[in-house]
Design a protein around this motif. Structure first.
Motif, PDB file in Angstrom:
ATOM      1  N   ARG A 172      12.543  12.623   7.332  1.00 57.14           N
ATOM      2  CA  ARG A 172      11.266  12.284   6.696  1.00 57.14           C
ATOM      3  C   ARG A 172      10.122  13.200   7.135  1.00 57.14           C
ATOM      4  O   ARG A 172       8.986  12.997   6.751  1.00 57.14           O
ATOM      5  CB  ARG A 172      10.903  10.826   6.978  1.00 57.14           C
ATOM      6  N   PHE A 173      10.410  14.204   7.960  1.00 55.50           N
ATOM      7  CA  PHE A 173       9.371  15.122   8.412  1.00 55.50           C
ATOM      8  C   PHE A 173       9.206  16.251   7.405  1.00 55.50           C
ATOM      9  O   PHE A 173      10.172  16.836   6.937  1.00 55.50           O
ATOM     10  CB  PHE A 173       9.711  15.704   9.786  1.00 55.50           C
ATOM     11  N   HIS A 174       7.953  16.534   7.052  1.00 58.41           N
ATOM     12  CA  HIS A 174       7.622  17.610   6.127  1.00 58.41           C
ATOM     13  C   HIS A 174       6.793  18.653   6.876  1.00 58.41           C
ATOM     14  O   HIS A 174       5.702  18.351   7.368  1.00 58.41           O
ATOM     15  CB  HIS A 174       6.822  17.081   4.933  1.00 58.41           C
ATOM     16  N   THR A 175       7.315  19.861   6.972  1.00 62.50           N
ATOM     17  CA  THR A 175       6.626  20.933   7.669  1.00 62.50           C
ATOM     18  C   THR A 175       5.533  21.518   6.788  1.00 62.50           C
ATOM     19  O   THR A 175       5.735  21.748   5.598  1.00 62.50           O
ATOM     20  CB  THR A 175       7.625  22.048   8.038  1.00 62.50           C
ATOM     21  N   GLY A 212       0.463  26.406   9.437  1.00 62.96           N
ATOM     22  CA  GLY A 212      -0.546  26.335  10.487  1.00 62.96           C
ATOM     23  C   GLY A 212      -0.192  25.407  11.630  1.00 62.96           C
ATOM     24  O   GLY A 212      -1.093  24.832  12.254  1.00 62.96           O
ATOM     25  N   GLY A 213       1.078  25.245  11.930  1.00 55.78           N
ATOM     26  CA  GLY A 213       1.465  24.396  13.053  1.00 55.78           C
ATOM     27  C   GLY A 213       1.234  22.917  12.801  1.00 55.78           C
ATOM     28  O   GLY A 213       0.867  22.177  13.705  1.00 55.78           O
ATOM     29  N   ARG A 214       1.432  22.505  11.567  1.00 59.60           N
ATOM     30  CA  ARG A 214       1.202  21.106  11.202  1.00 59.60           C
ATOM     31  C   ARG A 214       2.420  20.556  10.473  1.00 59.60           C
ATOM     32  O   ARG A 214       3.278  21.294  10.021  1.00 59.60           O
ATOM     33  CB  ARG A 214      -0.010  20.973  10.276  1.00 59.60           C
ATOM     34  N   GLY A 215       2.455  19.248  10.348  1.00 61.85           N
ATOM     35  CA  GLY A 215       3.484  18.580   9.578  1.00 61.85           C
ATOM     36  C   GLY A 215       3.144  17.110   9.487  1.00 61.85           C
ATOM     37  O   GLY A 215       2.170  16.644  10.091  1.00 61.85           O
ATOM     38  N   LEU A 269       0.801  -1.214   0.000  1.00 63.74           N
ATOM     39  CA  LEU A 269       0.000   0.000   0.000  1.00 63.74           C
ATOM     40  C   LEU A 269       0.836   1.267   0.000  1.00 63.74           C
ATOM     41  O   LEU A 269       0.311   2.347  -0.209  1.00 63.74           O
ATOM     42  CB  LEU A 269      -0.966  -0.004   1.189  1.00 63.74           C
ATOM     43  N   GLY A 270       2.133   1.164   0.268  1.00 60.91           N
ATOM     44  CA  GLY A 270       2.993   2.341   0.180  1.00 60.91           C
ATOM     45  C   GLY A 270       3.410   2.881   1.527  1.00 60.91           C
ATOM     46  O   GLY A 270       3.567   2.146   2.494  1.00 60.91           O
ATOM     47  N   ASP A 271       3.568   4.181   1.568  1.00 61.20           N
ATOM     48  CA  ASP A 271       4.090   4.845   2.757  1.00 61.20           C
ATOM     49  C   ASP A 271       3.013   5.052   3.814  1.00 61.20           C
ATOM     50  O   ASP A 271       1.826   5.137   3.513  1.00 61.20           O
ATOM     51  CB  ASP A 271       4.665   6.208   2.378  1.00 61.20           C
ATOM     52  N   VAL A 272       3.478   5.169   5.056  1.00 67.91           N
ATOM     53  CA  VAL A 272       2.608   5.494   6.180  1.00 67.91           C
ATOM     54  C   VAL A 272       2.753   6.992   6.444  1.00 67.91           C
ATOM     55  O   VAL A 272       3.872   7.510   6.517  1.00 67.91           O
ATOM     56  CB  VAL A 272       3.011   4.697   7.442  1.00 67.91           C
ATOM     57  N   LEU A 273       1.643   7.692   6.555  1.00 65.58           N
ATOM     58  CA  LEU A 273       1.665   9.110   6.902  1.00 65.58           C
ATOM     59  C   LEU A 273       1.330   9.263   8.377  1.00 65.58           C
ATOM     60  O   LEU A 273       0.314   8.739   8.846  1.00 65.58           O
ATOM     61  CB  LEU A 273       0.658   9.902   6.078  1.00 65.58           C
ATOM     62  N   VAL A 274       2.184   9.967   9.092  1.00 67.85           N
ATOM     63  CA  VAL A 274       1.947  10.267  10.503  1.00 67.85           C
ATOM     64  C   VAL A 274       1.746  11.776  10.580  1.00 67.85           C
ATOM     65  O   VAL A 274       2.700  12.552  10.474  1.00 67.85           O
ATOM     66  CB  VAL A 274       3.127   9.820  11.393  1.00 67.85           C
ATOM     67  N   ASN A 275       0.499  12.188  10.737  1.00 66.86           N
ATOM     68  CA  ASN A 275       0.168  13.610  10.812  1.00 66.86           C
ATOM     69  C   ASN A 275       0.410  14.130  12.214  1.00 66.86           C
ATOM     70  O   ASN A 275       0.082  13.465  13.204  1.00 66.86           O
ATOM     71  CB  ASN A 275      -1.291  13.840  10.421  1.00 66.86           C
ATOM     72  N   VAL A 276       0.966  15.358  12.304  1.00 66.23           N
ATOM     73  CA  VAL A 276       1.279  15.980  13.586  1.00 66.23           C
ATOM     74  C   VAL A 276       0.710  17.389  13.582  1.00 66.23           C
ATOM     75  O   VAL A 276       0.825  18.119  12.598  1.00 66.23           O
ATOM     76  CB  VAL A 276       2.811  16.048  13.821  1.00 66.23           C
ATOM     77  N   ARG A 277       0.092  17.766  14.706  1.00 67.77           N
ATOM     78  CA  ARG A 277      -0.356  19.151  14.914  1.00 67.77           C
ATOM     79  C   ARG A 277       0.289  19.646  16.194  1.00 67.77           C
ATOM     80  O   ARG A 277       0.386  18.917  17.166  1.00 67.77           O
ATOM     81  CB  ARG A 277      -1.876  19.230  15.035  1.00 67.77           C
TER      82      ARG A 277
END
Length: 96
Positions: free
Chosen positions: A69-72, A75-78, A28-36
């Motif tokens: 691997r973190f993408h900023t 609005g205080g998210r990444g 299925l590909g990459d895992v996205l871990v959303n951060v606020r």
């Protein structure tokens, strides 16, 4: 498919169609871990947090294990975009 012109009968042969194999989670590909973040920089919410870690400790673990691997985002998210196999390794490391 054949048509008998004399009788006007249309014969249709049944075709066997195989369903494609269901994808595995690794396919299925990459895992996205959303951060606020809160305005002071502490973690407000983060996805896929293991039960044995709090939100801030999970973020620090990801920063230590996958710093590039973190993408900023605005609005205080990444988010982290981590290959599935590597994400499973990270979960095993922090759960031990």
């Amino acid at each position: 498919m054949t048509l008998d012109v004399d009788t006007g009968v249309l014969e249709v042969e049944a075709a066997v169609v195989e369903a494609p194999a269901a994808p595995t989670l690794a396919d299925l590909g990459d895992v996205l871990v959303n951060v606020r973040f809160f305005p002071d920089g502490k973690v407000n919410t983060i996805d896929n947090c293991p039960r044995n870690l709090d939100k801030q400790a999970w973020f620090y673990a990801l920063c230590r294990l996958e710093p590039f691997r973190f993408h900023t985002l605005a609005g205080g998210r990444g988010h982290y975009r981590i290959p599935f196999a590597r994400f499973q390794q990270i979960l095993a490391e922090v759960s031990a």
